[in-house]
Scaffold this motif. Sequence first.
Motif, PDB file in Angstrom:
ATOM      1  N   UNK A 149     -14.098 -13.655  18.041  1.00 45.33           N
ATOM      2  CA  UNK A 149     -12.787 -14.041  18.534  1.00 45.33           C
ATOM      3  C   UNK A 149     -11.910 -14.733  17.519  1.00 45.33           C
ATOM      4  N   UNK A 150     -12.347 -14.795  16.255  1.00 46.93           N
ATOM      5  CA  UNK A 150     -11.534 -15.415  15.216  1.00 46.93           C
ATOM      6  C   UNK A 150     -10.437 -14.459  14.765  1.00 46.93           C
ATOM      7  N   UNK A 151      -9.379 -15.030  14.198  1.00 48.07           N
ATOM      8  CA  UNK A 151      -8.338 -14.252  13.541  1.00 48.07           C
ATOM      9  C   UNK A 151      -8.728 -14.153  12.071  1.00 48.07           C
ATOM     10  N   UNK A 152      -9.052 -12.957  11.612  1.00 49.74           N
ATOM     11  CA  UNK A 152      -9.727 -12.785  10.331  1.00 49.74           C
ATOM     12  C   UNK A 152      -8.878 -11.997   9.352  1.00 49.74           C
ATOM     13  N   UNK A 153      -8.867 -12.479   8.118  1.00 49.38           N
ATOM     14  CA  UNK A 153      -8.314 -11.736   6.988  1.00 49.38           C
ATOM     15  C   UNK A 153      -9.472 -11.383   6.065  1.00 49.38           C
ATOM     16  N   UNK A 154      -9.656 -10.097   5.812  1.00 47.72           N
ATOM     17  CA  UNK A 154     -10.659  -9.625   4.858  1.00 47.72           C
ATOM     18  C   UNK A 154      -9.944  -9.318   3.553  1.00 47.72           C
ATOM     19  N   UNK A 155     -10.268 -10.055   2.484  1.00 48.49           N
ATOM     20  CA  UNK A 155      -9.587  -9.878   1.205  1.00 48.49           C
ATOM     21  C   UNK A 155     -10.566  -9.382   0.152  1.00 48.49           C
ATOM     22  N   UNK A 179      -4.373 -24.795   2.473  1.00 48.48           N
ATOM     23  CA  UNK A 179      -4.829 -25.208   3.804  1.00 48.48           C
ATOM     24  C   UNK A 179      -4.454 -24.193   4.885  1.00 48.48           C
ATOM     25  N   UNK A 180      -4.680 -22.909   4.599  1.00 48.48           N
ATOM     26  CA  UNK A 180      -4.274 -21.846   5.520  1.00 48.48           C
ATOM     27  C   UNK A 180      -5.346 -21.444   6.525  1.00 48.48           C
ATOM     28  N   UNK A 181      -6.611 -21.806   6.273  1.00 47.01           N
ATOM     29  CA  UNK A 181      -7.704 -21.266   7.072  1.00 47.01           C
ATOM     30  C   UNK A 181      -8.639 -22.367   7.572  1.00 47.01           C
ATOM     31  N   UNK A 182      -9.186 -22.128   8.761  1.00 44.58           N
ATOM     32  CA  UNK A 182     -10.192 -23.041   9.307  1.00 44.58           C
ATOM     33  C   UNK A 182     -11.550 -22.843   8.648  1.00 44.58           C
ATOM     34  N   UNK A 183     -11.818 -21.626   8.197  1.00 49.89           N
ATOM     35  CA  UNK A 183     -13.079 -21.335   7.525  1.00 49.89           C
ATOM     36  C   UNK A 183     -12.839 -20.283   6.454  1.00 49.89           C
ATOM     37  N   UNK A 222      -8.769 -19.350  12.337  1.00 51.24           N
ATOM     38  CA  UNK A 222      -8.264 -18.470  11.288  1.00 51.24           C
ATOM     39  C   UNK A 222      -9.289 -18.473  10.162  1.00 51.24           C
ATOM     40  N   UNK A 223      -9.820 -17.279   9.833  1.00 51.41           N
ATOM     41  CA  UNK A 223     -10.943 -17.149   8.907  1.00 51.41           C
ATOM     42  C   UNK A 223     -10.578 -16.198   7.775  1.00 51.41           C
ATOM     43  N   UNK A 224     -10.933 -16.579   6.553  1.00 53.17           N
ATOM     44  CA  UNK A 224     -10.754 -15.723   5.386  1.00 53.17           C
ATOM     45  C   UNK A 224     -12.116 -15.318   4.848  1.00 53.17           C
ATOM     46  N   UNK A 255     -16.590  -5.450   4.811  1.00 53.21           N
ATOM     47  CA  UNK A 255     -16.423  -6.292   5.987  1.00 53.21           C
ATOM     48  C   UNK A 255     -17.661  -6.763   6.702  1.00 53.21           C
ATOM     49  N   UNK A 256     -18.791  -6.932   5.998  1.00 54.24           N
ATOM     50  CA  UNK A 256     -19.991  -7.345   6.739  1.00 54.24           C
ATOM     51  C   UNK A 256     -19.921  -8.797   7.215  1.00 54.24           C
ATOM     52  N   UNK A 257     -18.990  -9.598   6.675  1.00 52.81           N
ATOM     53  CA  UNK A 257     -18.700 -10.930   7.223  1.00 52.81           C
ATOM     54  C   UNK A 257     -17.487 -10.869   8.140  1.00 52.81           C
ATOM     55  N   UNK A 258     -16.444 -10.200   7.688  1.00 53.50           N
ATOM     56  CA  UNK A 258     -15.186 -10.191   8.425  1.00 53.50           C
ATOM     57  C   UNK A 258     -15.342  -9.604   9.822  1.00 53.50           C
TER      58      UNK A 258
END
Length: 287
Positions: free
Chosen positions: A82-88, A124-128, A63-65, A72-75
């Motif tokens: 294959x990560x689950x990504x949130x772009x904020x 502590x919601x994200x792995x990265x 899980x990545x933020x 979105x050049x990182x997201x």
Amino acid sequence: MTDTVTTTTTPAAPADAAAADRALKAKHRAMWASGDYPTLASDLIWSLGARLVAAADVRPAERVLDVAAGSGNVAIPAALRGATVVASDLTPELFDAGRRLATEAGAELEWREADAEALPFGDASFDAVLSCVGVMFAPHHERAAGELVRVVKPGGRIGLLSWTPEGFIGRMFAAMKPFNAPPPAGVQPPPLWGDEQHVRELLGEQVAELSMERGALVVDRFRTGEELRDYFKANYGPTIAVYGRIADDPVQVRALDDALAALGRDAGLDGSGRPIEWEYLLVTAQR
């Protein structure tokens, strides 16, 4: 009987401070919504996102933020791993372009409006937690750094890529500073995130395995300083905002025109077409 009147200085009430912060963030949102940041990101800095994703070792199913994600050049490259990504991002006006780019790339991710200094995610919601030339523009550095640490899991990774004060974009901000309004109290310059000592002070004992290295983005799009200046005047929110402030003063406009063109020439844009380099600081750490 005589009344005694005591005069005291009353500090700003919390409500006043909150209102001032909302006004500042609204100004930032409008600035980044002006021009065409998604085009600039695609034209110039898109490759930096994949560079940061690789440095942070984003893995499938994590899980990545992406904080201050822009378009979105990182997201997007994180999602393609294959990560689950949130772009904020504070500026949701940038999301339409991001969604289109994600669809074209075959990436699925979530887009969320969010202030980097008050992220709407649990502890502590994200792995990265990553940010590429994004969180550096949050006005209060300690608040933003605290949020990066708060939302990443213990043992999780933080990855940041920021322009250095000495590099081209840092020098561009220095060139624009005399034409800009003084910042509100407590607001810090964005390129400080590209200074190693400043990053150590921000993250400090909250992280382990702090690694920092300088790199350079090679830019071959511009031939002259004037060409670069005009591109930023048309597309880059911070530059557009400064020109908007001095628009009624032709002397200042000419002075800023000359300063930005000279900056390009000093960097090597002499009409020959040779590339120039924009220095950045790449930071990785573990909570």
